[in-house]
Write a protein that holds these residues in place. Structure first.
Motif, PDB file in Angstrom:
ATOM      1  N   ALA A  53       0.840  -1.209   0.000  1.00  0.00           N
ATOM      2  CA  ALA A  53       0.000   0.000   0.000  1.00  0.00           C
ATOM      3  C   ALA A  53       0.870   1.252   0.000  1.00  0.00           C
ATOM      4  O   ALA A  53       0.548   2.260  -0.625  1.00  0.00           O
ATOM      5  N   LYS A  54       1.997   1.163   0.699  1.00  0.00           N
ATOM      6  CA  LYS A  54       2.867   2.330   0.829  1.00  0.00           C
ATOM      7  C   LYS A  54       3.409   2.803  -0.525  1.00  0.00           C
ATOM      8  O   LYS A  54       3.638   3.995  -0.731  1.00  0.00           O
ATOM      9  N   ASP A  55       3.598   1.855  -1.421  1.00  0.00           N
ATOM     10  CA  ASP A  55       4.099   2.230  -2.750  1.00  0.00           C
ATOM     11  C   ASP A  55       3.145   3.158  -3.482  1.00  0.00           C
ATOM     12  O   ASP A  55       3.530   3.801  -4.461  1.00  0.00           O
ATOM     13  N   PHE A  56       1.891   3.202  -3.035  1.00  0.00           N
ATOM     14  CA  PHE A  56       0.908   4.048  -3.716  1.00  0.00           C
ATOM     15  C   PHE A  56       0.693   5.382  -3.007  1.00  0.00           C
ATOM     16  O   PHE A  56      -0.171   6.155  -3.383  1.00  0.00           O
ATOM     17  N   GLN A  57       1.500   5.638  -1.986  1.00  0.00           N
ATOM     18  CA  GLN A  57       1.390   6.927  -1.300  1.00  0.00           C
ATOM     19  C   GLN A  57       2.349   7.911  -1.950  1.00  0.00           C
ATOM     20  O   GLN A  57       3.550   7.667  -2.037  1.00  0.00           O
ATOM     21  N   SER A  58       1.811   9.045  -2.403  1.00  0.00           N
ATOM     22  CA  SER A  58       2.674  10.054  -3.023  1.00  0.00           C
ATOM     23  C   SER A  58       3.382  10.856  -1.947  1.00  0.00           C
ATOM     24  O   SER A  58       3.110  10.697  -0.754  1.00  0.00           O
ATOM     25  N   ASP A  59       4.290  11.729  -2.371  1.00  0.00           N
ATOM     26  CA  ASP A  59       5.045  12.521  -1.397  1.00  0.00           C
ATOM     27  C   ASP A  59       4.292  13.773  -0.944  1.00  0.00           C
ATOM     28  O   ASP A  59       4.827  14.599  -0.236  1.00  0.00           O
ATOM     29  N   GLN A  60       3.041  13.912  -1.382  1.00  0.00           N
ATOM     30  CA  GLN A  60       2.290  15.121  -1.028  1.00  0.00           C
ATOM     31  C   GLN A  60       1.609  14.969   0.336  1.00  0.00           C
ATOM     32  O   GLN A  60       1.117  13.888   0.669  1.00  0.00           O
ATOM     33  N   ASP A  61       1.571  16.092   1.097  1.00  0.00           N
ATOM     34  CA  ASP A  61       0.843  16.071   2.366  1.00  0.00           C
ATOM     35  C   ASP A  61      -0.652  16.005   2.071  1.00  0.00           C
ATOM     36  O   ASP A  61      -1.154  16.764   1.262  1.00  0.00           O
ATOM     37  N   VAL A  62      -1.335  15.091   2.764  1.00  0.00           N
ATOM     38  CA  VAL A  62      -2.772  14.974   2.582  1.00  0.00           C
ATOM     39  C   VAL A  62      -3.450  16.116   3.331  1.00  0.00           C
ATOM     40  O   VAL A  62      -3.188  16.343   4.507  1.00  0.00           O
ATOM     41  N   ARG A  63      -4.299  16.859   2.618  1.00  0.00           N
ATOM     42  CA  ARG A  63      -4.835  18.089   3.216  1.00  0.00           C
ATOM     43  C   ARG A  63      -6.334  18.050   3.475  1.00  0.00           C
ATOM     44  O   ARG A  63      -6.992  19.069   3.475  1.00  0.00           O
ATOM     45  N   TRP A  64      -6.913  16.857   3.609  1.00  0.00           N
ATOM     46  CA  TRP A  64      -8.323  16.807   3.986  1.00  0.00           C
ATOM     47  C   TRP A  64      -8.440  17.126   5.470  1.00  0.00           C
ATOM     48  O   TRP A  64      -7.491  16.935   6.245  1.00  0.00           O
ATOM     49  N   CYS A  65      -9.636  17.538   5.899  1.00  0.00           N
ATOM     50  CA  CYS A  65      -9.845  17.841   7.318  1.00  0.00           C
ATOM     51  C   CYS A  65      -9.599  16.564   8.138  1.00  0.00           C
ATOM     52  O   CYS A  65      -9.976  15.475   7.695  1.00  0.00           O
ATOM     53  N   PRO A  66      -9.016  16.696   9.296  1.00  0.00           N
ATOM     54  CA  PRO A  66      -8.848  15.512  10.151  1.00  0.00           C
ATOM     55  C   PRO A  66     -10.215  14.876  10.419  1.00  0.00           C
ATOM     56  O   PRO A  66     -11.179  15.590  10.662  1.00  0.00           O
ATOM     57  N   GLY A  67     -10.274  13.560  10.294  1.00  0.00           N
ATOM     58  CA  GLY A  67     -11.535  12.869  10.553  1.00  0.00           C
ATOM     59  C   GLY A  67     -12.414  12.701   9.322  1.00  0.00           C
ATOM     60  O   GLY A  67     -13.468  12.077   9.382  1.00  0.00           O
ATOM     61  N   CYS A  68     -11.970  13.221   8.187  1.00  0.00           N
ATOM     62  CA  CYS A  68     -12.754  13.121   6.953  1.00  0.00           C
ATOM     63  C   CYS A  68     -12.792  11.678   6.460  1.00  0.00           C
ATOM     64  O   CYS A  68     -11.813  10.941   6.556  1.00  0.00           O
ATOM     65  N   GLY A  69     -13.937  11.273   5.927  1.00  0.00           N
ATOM     66  CA  GLY A  69     -14.085   9.928   5.391  1.00  0.00           C
ATOM     67  C   GLY A  69     -13.181   9.646   4.204  1.00  0.00           C
ATOM     68  O   GLY A  69     -12.914   8.490   3.853  1.00  0.00           O
ATOM     69  N   ASP A  70     -12.688  10.712   3.572  1.00  0.00           N
ATOM     70  CA  ASP A  70     -11.823  10.525   2.407  1.00  0.00           C
ATOM     71  C   ASP A  70     -10.546   9.758   2.760  1.00  0.00           C
ATOM     72  O   ASP A  70      -9.998   9.039   1.923  1.00  0.00           O
ATOM     73  N   TYR A  71     -10.087   9.933   4.005  1.00  0.00           N
ATOM     74  CA  TYR A  71      -8.851   9.240   4.415  1.00  0.00           C
ATOM     75  C   TYR A  71      -9.010   7.733   4.281  1.00  0.00           C
ATOM     76  O   TYR A  71      -8.096   7.042   3.829  1.00  0.00           O
ATOM     77  N   SER A  72     -10.166   7.257   4.711  1.00  0.00           N
ATOM     78  CA  SER A  72     -10.376   5.815   4.660  1.00  0.00           C
ATOM     79  C   SER A  72     -10.432   5.333   3.213  1.00  0.00           C
ATOM     80  O   SER A  72      -9.849   4.306   2.857  1.00  0.00           O
ATOM     81  N   ILE A  73     -11.119   6.110   2.370  1.00  0.00           N
ATOM     82  CA  ILE A  73     -11.229   5.695   0.966  1.00  0.00           C
ATOM     83  C   ILE A  73      -9.839   5.626   0.336  1.00  0.00           C
ATOM     84  O   ILE A  73      -9.486   4.649  -0.335  1.00  0.00           O
ATOM     85  N   LEU A  74      -9.042   6.666   0.613  1.00  0.00           N
ATOM     86  CA  LEU A  74      -7.671   6.681   0.079  1.00  0.00           C
ATOM     87  C   LEU A  74      -6.889   5.457   0.569  1.00  0.00           C
ATOM     88  O   LEU A  74      -6.247   4.758  -0.226  1.00  0.00           O
ATOM     89  N   ALA A  75      -6.997   5.183   1.854  1.00  0.00           N
ATOM     90  CA  ALA A  75      -6.235   4.062   2.423  1.00  0.00           C
ATOM     91  C   ALA A  75      -6.666   2.730   1.817  1.00  0.00           C
ATOM     92  O   ALA A  75      -5.824   1.883   1.488  1.00  0.00           O
ATOM     93  N   GLN A  76      -7.980   2.560   1.621  1.00  0.00           N
ATOM     94  CA  GLN A  76      -8.450   1.272   1.075  1.00  0.00           C
ATOM     95  C   GLN A  76      -8.040   1.131  -0.398  1.00  0.00           C
ATOM     96  O   GLN A  76      -7.665   0.038  -0.832  1.00  0.00           O
ATOM     97  N   VAL A  77      -8.110   2.227  -1.135  1.00  0.00           N
ATOM     98  CA  VAL A  77      -7.674   2.152  -2.534  1.00  0.00           C
ATOM     99  C   VAL A  77      -6.193   1.777  -2.576  1.00  0.00           C
ATOM    100  O   VAL A  77      -5.778   0.892  -3.337  1.00  0.00           O
ATOM    101  N   GLN A  78      -5.400   2.433  -1.723  1.00  0.00           N
ATOM    102  CA  GLN A  78      -3.963   2.116  -1.708  1.00  0.00           C
ATOM    103  C   GLN A  78      -3.713   0.668  -1.301  1.00  0.00           C
ATOM    104  O   GLN A  78      -2.771   0.036  -1.751  1.00  0.00           O
ATOM    105  N   ARG A  79      -4.587   0.140  -0.462  1.00  0.00           N
ATOM    106  CA  ARG A  79      -4.416  -1.246  -0.029  1.00  0.00           C
ATOM    107  C   ARG A  79      -4.787  -2.241  -1.136  1.00  0.00           C
ATOM    108  O   ARG A  79      -4.196  -3.306  -1.235  1.00  0.00           O
ATOM    109  N   VAL A  80      -5.762  -1.883  -1.927  1.00  0.00           N
ATOM    110  CA  VAL A  80      -6.237  -2.806  -2.975  1.00  0.00           C
ATOM    111  C   VAL A  80      -5.296  -2.806  -4.196  1.00  0.00           C
ATOM    112  O   VAL A  80      -5.096  -3.841  -4.826  1.00  0.00           O
ATOM    113  N   MET A  81      -4.713  -1.662  -4.486  1.00  0.00           N
ATOM    114  CA  MET A  81      -3.915  -1.521  -5.710  1.00  0.00           C
ATOM    115  C   MET A  81      -2.863  -2.624  -5.901  1.00  0.00           C
ATOM    116  O   MET A  81      -2.723  -3.148  -7.005  1.00  0.00           O
ATOM    117  N   PRO A  82      -2.123  -3.001  -4.827  1.00  0.00           N
ATOM    118  CA  PRO A  82      -1.097  -4.038  -5.042  1.00  0.00           C
ATOM    119  C   PRO A  82      -1.680  -5.364  -5.544  1.00  0.00           C
ATOM    120  O   PRO A  82      -0.979  -6.138  -6.192  1.00  0.00           O
TER     121      PRO A  82
END
Lengths: 349, 608
Positions: free
Chosen positions: A21-50
């Motif tokens: 999953a880490k290979d799919f994390q870019s070097d950019q700081d994630v700027r969504w509000c803390p607690g936003c549901g988007d974090y989970s979506i991003l994490a699951q997509v990164q987990r599935v990609m491999p």
């Protein structure tokens, strides 16, 4: 061979090494509000990609405008942050030009269903092999809290202090109405299910539309908690699976039965109905898919979550490539000299 | 019967009838044949926006004008020498374009009570003497067509549809043109319906024979071939040439051509033409709207294709936001605006040049885009080719301006040899070492084209302001100003790369007539005529509207007066005044019609 094929002829078609999953994390700081549901979506997509066996360099995430549309910046793949609502059209052009790429669209309820509604329905009907993740939080986040095309009737927001008089869209029905070949719903707060649906979409050949219930904890906190939180989820969500009966409830003691075309909740413990009386889900059943999608707007019915519809039909870009291939077979590769001299010409001495 | 044969240097004919009468087809057939016999020519199709307006009405009149000669022809002709009018409405609408003493060939059968009334005639002009200053030939075209086809058992409707070929046959006789090319065309066109081959051929021949045998025509005319440059020629319309120029650029560059387009008059023919050429790997995508037209093209360009979108004014307006995106992303996209009368829906089938300022400035914020314009139908080929070349070299959207007049007009074209076309050698970035999405080429300031699929170059781009070099999102005030200036500098640098502007005529003098786009022929004819009279007047025609060529200022300063004829209220004038601080005199025409050269000549007379 064109210059693109020539340039990329040695590029690996499958991953050289197993990704994490880490290979799919870019070097950019994630700027969504803390607690936003988007974090989970991003994490699951990164987990599935491999698991998809696609090299990162062949993946492209395209978005429009809005909170969800920041998604591509955070994926270490190719990324394209477009303009409001137009991601499906950008993706269409890219996919037609480059059928070899794995193309994903990240969009939201405003981006995808309001300003970009037209492009969304057209990509679905054309059936390009593009995956669309629609983050539905039923609110405009980036513009700070106006109602969206999925906000419920009567919703009080900054732009509707007396309550919204707009009737909301049901995203699943929009996608089904546009004849998307894959339609699913999942939840930001159910990582396993989210991963499962993303993977199914990735494997599907055709436009895959996923509505993801996503919590905006700043402007619309808890909009979906009935469906996502432990206490209420089991009694308010029915997870639908292909060829399985629609059973739900904390004790798995309730089911969905059809009376005519109308689904209703029945008890499996009062002796009146058994599992055999329940709807058995069939992803390929067009009529059933509409009934299931409609359940969201019928009071007292649980929300269907899962793959509502999945069928195969011809891919737009493949059909276009086929026509090109046939034309070349029939007429030979295009010859410019011949084209310019085609038809009636005359010589002046 | 012996008839006089007169030689003419040039002739202008206008075919006019109901929009269902097949006048465009008749005109195009006359054009092909005329090209084949070696005349120089220029055409002007003039048709209503309605597909089939009610028959017999003045607003349903469709016309096709062709100007041909044994000398160089640059315009479709100011006034016509011959008017073929299939009904009273066609006569009424077009009579003002006919020279005094000109020939009218009227379909007598079309001048019935109903049609006369529809056209607003109190009495029949063919009979009431109101046309006495013209040579009127009233021919029973419909009846003669019926006679020619009497034994074929065709329906009245089918027979009526053939009558345009009777008129064409007569004109072929009158101007001594061969029938064979049209007969060949008929055989090809109707190969699935042999009865229509027979019918149309018969009617065409009947029209020719009528000219030969009837007593009403005492004279026929001959227009000898024009002294064109040696070589192989073809007739080509602006939209065809534009489509082929794009294909040529695709072949030369080795990149696939992608067209994202939404149908709109008068640009749709480019979509139609490109859709035919799948064996060139051209991918045409008929998008759901104008915005999808351009954004799909941007997506395709991002993937390594030549992304093109074609449109006209209202569509251009819709593409505005995406143009800004293309500026920000710095991807090569070619946007072809085939201008028409506006604003809003305006005059869809008529010509205008009023989108120049929109092309140069019409976006939010500072969003510079190179703009180049096509002068003539055949010039669309080179303009399209050049647009792609600049877009690829500078990694920028390019706006190509054509107009309805150039797009639908036709002229003979000396077919270029493929080898003579300039090379286009795009490069994709492949080396991950030292790669940054916005690290620029020192000379062109172009950023690298790093297409998806390239290992190690995964990166993110978008419409948010970019940090110089890295391309990361940046809200830094100094960086924003730097990037705004950088994008401008990149476009400005194109001026170093393009050929210098050429004056036609003397380099210094009393008057310079400056034009752009489709006014080329009218200005050239006017200036040539005045120069023959010994006037000190020259012609500068600008192909590059943004940036201007480097020597434009120098040229302007060498003339006492500058006249700018434009089919708008003075848009090029504004640009020239703003950039070079020179007074300019605008000659404006906004009627949906091209300039007549006489209008420009009159203005030149007034100024000199």
């Amino acid at each position: 061979m064109n210059l693109v094929e020539e340039t990329l002829k040695d590029a690996p078609k499958t991953p050289v090494q197993k990704y994490t999953a880490k290979d799919f994390q870019s070097d950019q700081d994630v700027r969504w509000c803390p607690g936003c549901g988007d974090y989970s979506i991003l994490a699951q997509v990164q987990r599935v990609m491999p698991d998809l066996n696609i090299p990162k360099h062949n993946m492209v995430f395209i978005s429009g405008i809005g909170c969800s549309s920041r998604f591509p910046y955070y994926m270490d793949t190719y990324g394209f942050h477009g303009i409001h609502g137009r991601a499906p059209a950008i993706a269409t052009g890219l996919k037609i030009a480059r059928p070899d790429l794995s193309v994903w669209v990240a969009t939201g309820d405003g981006d995808g269903l309001s300003i970009g509604g037209n492009h969304l329905i057209h990509i679905c009907r054309r059936n390009l092999n593009v995956k669309i993740l629609l983050f539905n939080n039923q609110i405009y986040g980036l513009t700070k809290g106006q109602y969206s095309p999925t906000s419920e009737f009567g919703k009080v927001t900054k732009s509707t202090p007396y309550g919204s008089v707009d009737h909301p869209f049901n995203p699943l029905l929009v996608a089904l109405g546009a004849e998307a070949s894959f339609v699913a719903r999942t939840l930001d707060r159910d990582p396993k299910h989210l991963q499962f649906v993303i993977k199914r979409a990735a494997e599907h050949k055709g436009t895959a539309f996923i509505e993801i219930y996503q919590n905006c904890n700043v402007f619309n906190d808890g909009a979906f908690f009935t469906f996502t939180e432990k206490d209420t989820k089991d009694d308010n969500v029915v997870f639908i699976e292909h060829e399985k009966p629609l059973i739900f409830g904390k004790e798995r003691d309730k089911g969905i039965r059809l009376e005519g075309f109308t689904p209703s909740v029945v008890s499996l413990t009062d002796g009146k109905y058994s599992v055999n009386d329940l709807i058995v889900h069939n992803e390929k059943d067009t009529m059933l898919s509409f009934i299931l999608a409609r359940m969201s707007s019928i009071p007292n019915l649980p929300r269907p979550v899962g793959v509502v519809y999945a069928v195969e039909r011809p891919l737009y870009e493949a059909e276009m490539s086929r026509q090109i291939h046939q034309a070349i077979q029939k007429q030979g590769e295009g010859n410019l000299e011949k084209l310019l001299n085609y038809g009636e010409t005359w010589v002046i001495n | 019967m012996n008839k006089d044969l007169k030689n003419l240097d040039e002739v202008t004919i206008r075919f006019a009838g109901d929009s269902g009468d097949g006048m465009q087809l008749t005109g195009m057939q006359f054009t092909s044949t005329t090209a084949l016999v070696g005349n120089d020519l220029s055409t002007l199709p003039d048709f209503p926006a309605e597909i089939r307006a009610p028959a017999g009405t003045t607003f349903g009149v469709s016309g096709f004008q062709i100007h041909f000669g044994s000398t160089e022809i640059n315009t479709p002709g100011d006034m016509c020498d011959v008017l073929v009018a299939m009904n009273p409405a066609a006569l009424k609408v077009n009579l003002r374009s006919l020279e005094d003493g000109g020939i009218i060939i009227a379909n007598k059968d079309g001048f019935n009570e109903k049609n006369l009334k529809l056209a607003g005639y109190q009495s029949n002009p063919l009979e009431d003497g109101s046309l006495s200053k013209y040579q009127v030939h009233a021919v029973a075209i419909t009846a003669l067509t019926h006679n020619a086809l009497a034994d074929l058992g065709l329906s009245n409707k089918v027979i009526e549809r053939c009558k345009n070929f009777f008129a064409l046959g007569m004109m072929y006789w009158m101007f001594t043109r061969p029938l064979e090319p049209t007969i060949k065309w008929i055989q090809e066109k109707f190969k699935k319906t042999p009865e229509l081959i027979e019918a149309n051929t018969r009617v065409l021949k009947a029209g020719y024979a009528f000219g030969e045998t009837t007593e009403i025509f005492a004279v026929r005319y001959q227009v000898k071939p024009a002294p064109l440059k040696p070589g192989r020629y073809r007739s080509i319309t602006g939209n065809e040439a534009l489509a082929w120029g794009l294909i040529a650029a695709s072949v030369k560059s080795g990149l696939d051509l992608f067209l994202g387009s939404y149908p709109i008059t008068p640009a749709s023919d480019i979509l139609h033409e490109l859709s035919k050429h799948k064996n060139f790997r051209v991918k045409t995508f008929q998008a759901e709207d104008e915005i999808a037209g351009i954004t799909s093209a941007i997506g395709a360009s991002y993937g390594g294709a030549i992304g093109v979108t074609t449109t006209s004014g209202p569509g251009m307006a819709l593409k505005t936001e995406a143009l800004g995106l293309a500026v920000m992303l710095e991807v090569p996209v070619v946007v072809c605006n085939i201008q028409r009368g506006g604003p809003s829906t305006g005059l869809p089938t008529k010509t205008e040049q009023a989108d120049l300022l929109q092309a140069v400035y019409g976006r939010n914020s500072e969003a510079p885009i190179p703009v180049i314009a096509a002068n003539t139908p055949a010039d669309c080929f080179f303009t399209a080719f050049e647009s792609v070349k600049l877009a690829l070299k500078y990694m920028t959207p390019v706006i190509l301006l054509s107009d309805g007049y150039v797009a639908n007009g036709a002229e003979p074209w000396l077919i270029p040899s493929v080898n003579s076309l300039p090379d286009i050698a795009p490069k994709f970035r492949t080396d991950p070492e030292g790669f940054y999405p916005y690290l620029r080429d020192e000379k062109t300031l172009a950023r690298p084209w790093a297409i998806p699929g390239t290992p190690g170059l995964e990166h993110r781009i978008g419409g948010l302001e970019k940090q110089h070099i890295t391309g990361n999102v940046s809200y830094d005030p100094e960086n924003h100003e730097f990037m705004v200036k950088m994008r401008q500098a990149k476009v400005d640098r194109i001026a170093d790369d393009i050929p210098l502007a050429q004056v036609e005529g003397d380099q210094k003098g009393d008057l310079l007539v400056v034009g752009w786009g489709g006014t080329y022929g009218a200005i050239k004819t006017a200036v040539d005529n005045k120069r023959r009279e010994g006037r000190s007047v020259s012609h500068l025609h600008l192909k590059y509207l943004n940036p201007f060529q480097k020597n434009v200022g120098e040229i302007l300063y060498n003339f006492k007066n500058i006249l700018v004829p434009e089919l708008n209220l003075g848009q090029l004038s504004k640009l020239l005044r703003a950039k070079y601080l020179v007074p300019t005199i605008t000659l404006s025409k906004v009627q949906g019609l091209p300039f007549k050269s006489i209008e420009i000549e009159n203005k030149i007379d007034e100024l000199l």
